[in-house]
Scaffold this motif. Structure first.
Motif, PDB file in Angstrom:
ATOM      1  N   PRO A  67       0.833  -1.203   0.000  1.00 37.91           N
ATOM      2  CA  PRO A  67       0.000   0.000   0.000  1.00 37.91           C
ATOM      3  C   PRO A  67       0.866   1.251   0.000  1.00 37.91           C
ATOM      4  CG  PRO A  67       0.073  -0.977   2.183  1.00 37.91           C
ATOM      5  CD  PRO A  67       0.791  -1.930   1.278  1.00 37.91           C
ATOM      6  N   GLY A  68       0.252   2.357  -0.363  1.00 36.79           N
ATOM      7  CA  GLY A  68       0.983   3.608  -0.371  1.00 36.79           C
ATOM      8  C   GLY A  68       1.701   3.844  -1.682  1.00 36.79           C
ATOM      9  N   PRO A  69       2.330   5.010  -1.810  1.00 37.44           N
ATOM     10  CA  PRO A  69       2.994   5.361  -3.073  1.00 37.44           C
ATOM     11  C   PRO A  69       4.195   4.459  -3.358  1.00 37.44           C
ATOM     12  CG  PRO A  69       3.481   6.981  -1.369  1.00 37.44           C
ATOM     13  CD  PRO A  69       2.435   6.085  -0.805  1.00 37.44           C
ATOM     14  N   LEU A 113       2.702  -3.439 -12.647  1.00 36.62           N
ATOM     15  CA  LEU A 113       2.256  -2.119 -12.175  1.00 36.62           C
ATOM     16  C   LEU A 113       0.883  -1.743 -12.706  1.00 36.62           C
ATOM     17  CD1 LEU A 113       5.586  -0.107 -12.595  1.00 36.62           C
ATOM     18  CD2 LEU A 113       4.750  -1.311 -10.569  1.00 36.62           C
ATOM     19  N   ARG A 114       0.264  -2.599 -13.484  1.00 31.85           N
ATOM     20  CA  ARG A 114      -0.932  -2.230 -14.237  1.00 31.85           C
ATOM     21  C   ARG A 114      -2.154  -1.962 -13.366  1.00 31.85           C
ATOM     22  NH1 ARG A 114      -4.213  -6.416 -15.837  1.00 31.85           N
ATOM     23  NH2 ARG A 114      -4.265  -5.682 -17.989  1.00 31.85           N
ATOM     24  N   LEU A 115      -2.231  -2.554 -12.173  1.00 32.73           N
ATOM     25  CA  LEU A 115      -3.403  -2.346 -11.324  1.00 32.73           C
ATOM     26  C   LEU A 115      -3.235  -1.164 -10.371  1.00 32.73           C
ATOM     27  CD1 LEU A 115      -4.880  -5.803 -10.273  1.00 32.73           C
ATOM     28  CD2 LEU A 115      -5.823  -4.076 -11.789  1.00 32.73           C
ATOM     29  N   ARG A 116      -2.071  -0.584 -10.354  1.00 36.09           N
ATOM     30  CA  ARG A 116      -1.854   0.548  -9.468  1.00 36.09           C
ATOM     31  C   ARG A 116      -2.365   1.838 -10.106  1.00 36.09           C
ATOM     32  NH1 ARG A 116       1.389   0.057  -5.050  1.00 36.09           N
ATOM     33  NH2 ARG A 116       1.633   2.322  -5.162  1.00 36.09           N
ATOM     34  N   SER A 117      -2.564   2.842  -9.276  1.00 31.72           N
ATOM     35  CA  SER A 117      -3.022   4.132  -9.760  1.00 31.72           C
ATOM     36  C   SER A 117      -1.840   4.981 -10.204  1.00 31.72           C
ATOM     37  CB  SER A 117      -3.792   4.861  -8.661  1.00 31.72           C
ATOM     38  OG  SER A 117      -3.984   6.215  -8.994  1.00 31.72           O
ATOM     39  N   ALA A 118      -2.051   5.750 -11.278  1.00 30.82           N
ATOM     40  CA  ALA A 118      -1.000   6.659 -11.738  1.00 30.82           C
ATOM     41  C   ALA A 118      -0.710   7.741 -10.704  1.00 30.82           C
ATOM     42  CB  ALA A 118      -1.406   7.294 -13.060  1.00 30.82           C
ATOM     43  N   ALA A 119      -1.643   7.976  -9.809  1.00 25.09           N
ATOM     44  CA  ALA A 119      -1.452   9.012  -8.795  1.00 25.09           C
ATOM     45  C   ALA A 119      -0.380   8.637  -7.787  1.00 25.09           C
ATOM     46  CB  ALA A 119      -2.761   9.305  -8.079  1.00 25.09           C
ATOM     47  N   ASP A 120      -0.092   7.342  -7.618  1.00 26.16           N
ATOM     48  CA  ASP A 120       0.893   6.941  -6.611  1.00 26.16           C
ATOM     49  C   ASP A 120       1.886   5.909  -7.133  1.00 26.16           C
ATOM     50  OD1 ASP A 120      -0.614   4.639  -6.767  1.00 26.16           O
ATOM     51  OD2 ASP A 120      -1.321   4.683  -4.698  1.00 26.16           O
ATOM     52  N   THR A 121       2.112   5.894  -8.453  1.00 28.05           N
ATOM     53  CA  THR A 121       3.051   4.935  -9.047  1.00 28.05           C
ATOM     54  C   THR A 121       3.937   5.651 -10.049  1.00 28.05           C
ATOM     55  OG1 THR A 121       1.328   3.231  -8.866  1.00 28.05           O
ATOM     56  CG2 THR A 121       3.264   2.705 -10.215  1.00 28.05           C
ATOM     57  N   ALA A 122       5.247   5.541  -9.866  1.00 33.97           N
ATOM     58  CA  ALA A 122       6.167   6.253 -10.755  1.00 33.97           C
ATOM     59  C   ALA A 122       7.405   5.415 -11.036  1.00 33.97           C
ATOM     60  CB  ALA A 122       6.576   7.587 -10.146  1.00 33.97           C
ATOM     61  N   LEU A 123       7.873   5.520 -12.268  1.00 36.10           N
ATOM     62  CA  LEU A 123       9.143   4.948 -12.699  1.00 36.10           C
ATOM     63  C   LEU A 123      10.075   6.100 -13.050  1.00 36.10           C
ATOM     64  CD1 LEU A 123       8.285   2.015 -15.160  1.00 36.10           C
ATOM     65  CD2 LEU A 123       9.785   1.838 -13.181  1.00 36.10           C
ATOM     66  N   VAL A 124      11.256   6.089 -12.470  1.00 33.98           N
ATOM     67  CA  VAL A 124      12.293   7.047 -12.849  1.00 33.98           C
ATOM     68  C   VAL A 124      13.424   6.217 -13.443  1.00 33.98           C
ATOM     69  CG1 VAL A 124      13.854   8.860 -12.067  1.00 33.98           C
ATOM     70  CG2 VAL A 124      11.617   8.584 -10.975  1.00 33.98           C
ATOM     71  N   VAL A 125      13.747   6.419 -14.716  1.00 31.28           N
ATOM     72  CA  VAL A 125      14.641   5.497 -15.404  1.00 31.28           C
ATOM     73  C   VAL A 125      15.794   6.221 -16.089  1.00 31.28           C
ATOM     74  CG1 VAL A 125      12.729   3.893 -15.801  1.00 31.28           C
ATOM     75  CG2 VAL A 125      13.352   5.506 -17.592  1.00 31.28           C
ATOM     76  N   SER A 237     -15.520   9.022 -16.520  1.00 30.49           N
ATOM     77  CA  SER A 237     -15.452   8.386 -15.207  1.00 30.49           C
ATOM     78  C   SER A 237     -15.126   9.446 -14.180  1.00 30.49           C
ATOM     79  CB  SER A 237     -14.376   7.293 -15.188  1.00 30.49           C
ATOM     80  OG  SER A 237     -13.117   7.844 -15.494  1.00 30.49           O
ATOM     81  N   GLN A 238     -15.444   9.188 -12.939  1.00 35.27           N
ATOM     82  CA  GLN A 238     -15.192  10.122 -11.860  1.00 35.27           C
ATOM     83  C   GLN A 238     -13.884   9.742 -11.189  1.00 35.27           C
ATOM     84  OE1 GLN A 238     -17.055  12.782 -11.217  1.00 35.27           O
ATOM     85  NE2 GLN A 238     -18.362  12.257 -12.949  1.00 35.27           N
ATOM     86  N   GLY A 239     -12.841  10.571 -11.377  1.00 32.56           N
ATOM     87  CA  GLY A 239     -11.567  10.277 -10.756  1.00 32.56           C
ATOM     88  C   GLY A 239     -10.903   9.077 -11.401  1.00 32.56           C
ATOM     89  N   ASP A 240      -9.928   8.518 -10.689  1.00 30.59           N
ATOM     90  CA  ASP A 240      -9.206   7.342 -11.175  1.00 30.59           C
ATOM     91  C   ASP A 240      -9.765   6.105 -10.489  1.00 30.59           C
ATOM     92  OD1 ASP A 240      -7.504   5.440 -12.046  1.00 30.59           O
ATOM     93  OD2 ASP A 240      -5.695   6.302 -11.183  1.00 30.59           O
ATOM     94  N   PRO A 241     -10.497   5.257 -11.213  1.00 29.78           N
ATOM     95  CA  PRO A 241     -11.078   4.084 -10.567  1.00 29.78           C
ATOM     96  C   PRO A 241     -10.034   3.092 -10.091  1.00 29.78           C
ATOM     97  CG  PRO A 241     -11.405   4.002 -12.950  1.00 29.78           C
ATOM     98  CD  PRO A 241     -10.865   5.353 -12.640  1.00 29.78           C
ATOM     99  N   HIS A 242      -8.831   3.137 -10.657  1.00 28.17           N
ATOM    100  CA  HIS A 242      -7.798   2.187 -10.223  1.00 28.17           C
ATOM    101  C   HIS A 242      -7.480   2.350  -8.733  1.00 28.17           C
ATOM    102  CE1 HIS A 242      -7.148   2.458 -14.608  1.00 28.17           C
ATOM    103  NE2 HIS A 242      -6.787   1.205 -14.523  1.00 28.17           N
ATOM    104  N   ALA A 243      -7.491   3.586  -8.254  1.00 24.29           N
ATOM    105  CA  ALA A 243      -7.172   3.821  -6.845  1.00 24.29           C
ATOM    106  C   ALA A 243      -8.213   3.173  -5.942  1.00 24.29           C
ATOM    107  CB  ALA A 243      -7.088   5.319  -6.580  1.00 24.29           C
ATOM    108  N   ALA A 244      -9.490   3.341  -6.273  1.00 23.59           N
ATOM    109  CA  ALA A 244     -10.551   2.734  -5.458  1.00 23.59           C
ATOM    110  C   ALA A 244     -10.492   1.214  -5.523  1.00 23.59           C
ATOM    111  CB  ALA A 244     -11.920   3.230  -5.926  1.00 23.59           C
ATOM    112  N   ILE A 245     -10.189   0.674  -6.699  1.00 21.66           N
ATOM    113  CA  ILE A 245     -10.091  -0.781  -6.844  1.00 21.66           C
ATOM    114  C   ILE A 245      -8.928  -1.320  -6.031  1.00 21.66           C
ATOM    115  CG2 ILE A 245      -9.559  -2.614  -8.508  1.00 21.66           C
ATOM    116  CD1 ILE A 245     -11.174  -0.962 -10.573  1.00 21.66           C
ATOM    117  N   ALA A 261     -14.719  -2.621 -11.283  1.00 20.95           N
ATOM    118  CA  ALA A 261     -14.105  -2.850 -12.592  1.00 20.95           C
ATOM    119  C   ALA A 261     -15.146  -3.262 -13.624  1.00 20.95           C
ATOM    120  CB  ALA A 261     -13.031  -3.927 -12.474  1.00 20.95           C
ATOM    121  N   ALA A 262     -16.143  -4.024 -13.201  1.00 16.84           N
ATOM    122  CA  ALA A 262     -17.187  -4.464 -14.130  1.00 16.84           C
ATOM    123  C   ALA A 262     -17.961  -3.275 -14.681  1.00 16.84           C
ATOM    124  CB  ALA A 262     -18.136  -5.434 -13.431  1.00 16.84           C
TER     125      ALA A 262
END
Length: 366
Positions: A67-69, A113-125, A237-245, A261-262
């Motif tokens: 959990p968390g960023p 990383l596909r189920l995580r929210s873009a709001a708390d997931t980052a790649l620095v490469v 959609s309202q907000g990012d549903p990935h975060a709620a899921i 998700a359905a």
């Protein structure tokens, strides 16, 4: 909530090393965990020149499930496997002939990383590529998934002798050692401004969701994100549903997560059709949610349905998305405990060619 940081630096041993990836880890390790993460506190996992792709996948999967960023700082080099021409992150034992078996497929990073929210997931490469990989990436951008913010660069082969320096990641680490982590887009721009090595103007710059690669002209700008199979428009959609899921899954509310998700999948099907990128994305999310809920049979059936829709839409059996769906179905099929259930006995894998599994309905045993 504590954050998670994964520091991954990998490159082959010996003459195949294009970049001294592990050389940046001491600089990154000197940065306070909270600054690396952007959270109040953080757990840091460090991987230096790992040997086995499965070991890296295990650490990546654990980090993605926390959990968390999540922030992944990744330094290394990219190569294509000879058979399917897909980008891989080279590990310590990787050679040009063994990329398929000893390197980490970039698709694994995207999928974890596909189920995580873009709001708390980052790649620095900070990535380097050989000439062959560089040519392909210039035409086919590196796909890191639509729900991951990606910042960094892919450098072409160095013109001098010996491994190149990960100057972009070292610039990031130096900036973070000030004790402050600005927004990643700002950190990225400041780091790029400090990279002055020869050939920098040829770098492919990654900025924004999915890691769309482009050449800076002359300063980095945030481009339109690269989203394979993405429709021109998407249902509202309202907000990012990935975060709620994700929150529902972490709390063990698997039925709630699947229902969320359905609804997204149904809206995408109505608006764009079942073969649209948006609808298929949510079908794949539901397949993963079934896996998290421990329902291997339902996950298997969902992945098979995704593969079937893609094939019916005209995608070739050897395309990465089709193969990924079939491979995941095969994995879930092997996890069904009761061999007498119709879910397990209804399906059997049959190899076609050398790399693609096809599934056919059968009547009895495995």
């Amino acid at each position: 909530m504590p954050g998670t940081v994964l520091l991954l630096a990998a490159s082959p041993l010996g003459r195949g090393r294009l970049v001294d990836a592990a050389g940046v880890l001491p600089v990154l390790a000197a940065v306070a965990p909270a600054v690396l993460s952007g959270a109040d506190t953080a757990n840091v996992v460090e991987l230096a020149d790992p040997l086995e792709p499965q070991a890296v996948l295990t650490r990546l999967r654990a980090a993605a499930a926390a959990p968390g960023p999540l922030t992944v700082y990744l330094t290394g080099q990219l190569h294509l496997d000879r058979r399917q021409r897909r980008p891989h992150l080279a590990l310590a034992r990787t050679t040009p002939a063994t990329v398929r078996y000893t390197a980490l497929p970039w698709a694994w990073i995207r999928e974890e990383l596909r189920l995580r929210s873009a709001a708390d997931t980052a790649l620095v490469v900070d990535l380097h590529a050989d000439a062959e990989t560089w040519r392909q990436l210039a035409e086919r951008p590196l796909d890191s998934g639509r729900t991951t913010e990606v910042y960094g660069r892919i450098a072409p082969p160095a013109r001098g002798r010996g491994p190149a320096e990960p100057t972009y990641m070292k610039a990031v680490a130096t900036l973070l050692r000030s004790g402050h982590r600005p927004p990643l887009a700002e950190l990225h721009e400041h780091a790029l401004a400090r990279v002055t090595e020869p050939g920098t103007g040829r770098d492919l710059v990654l900025a924004g969701p999915g890691g769309y690669a482009h050449r800076p002209t002359p300063l980095p700008v945030v481009p339109r994100p690269y989203m394979p199979d993405a429709p021109p428009t998407a249902p509202p959609s309202q907000g990012d549903p990935h975060a709620a899921i994700s929150e529902a899954v972490r709390a063990g509310r698997h039925a709630e997560a699947d229902a969320l998700a359905a609804r997204q999948e149904e809206a995408a099907v109505r608006a764009l059709g079942p073969a649209s990128g948006e609808a298929l994305h949510w079908a794949e999310v539901r397949a993963d949610l079934a896996m998290f809920a421990g329902d291997a049979a339902r996950s298997c059936r969902a992945w098979l349905t995704v593969a079937g829709v893609r094939l019916a839409a005209g995608q070739a059996p050897g395309t990465p998305a089709v193969e990924a769906a079939v491979d995941r179905a095969h994995h879930q099929w092997g996890n069904i405990e009761d061999a007498a259930t119709d879910s397990r006995s209804c399906w059997r894998p049959t190899p076609v060619g050398t790399s693609t599994r096809r599934w056919h309905r059968c009547s009895g045993s495995r």
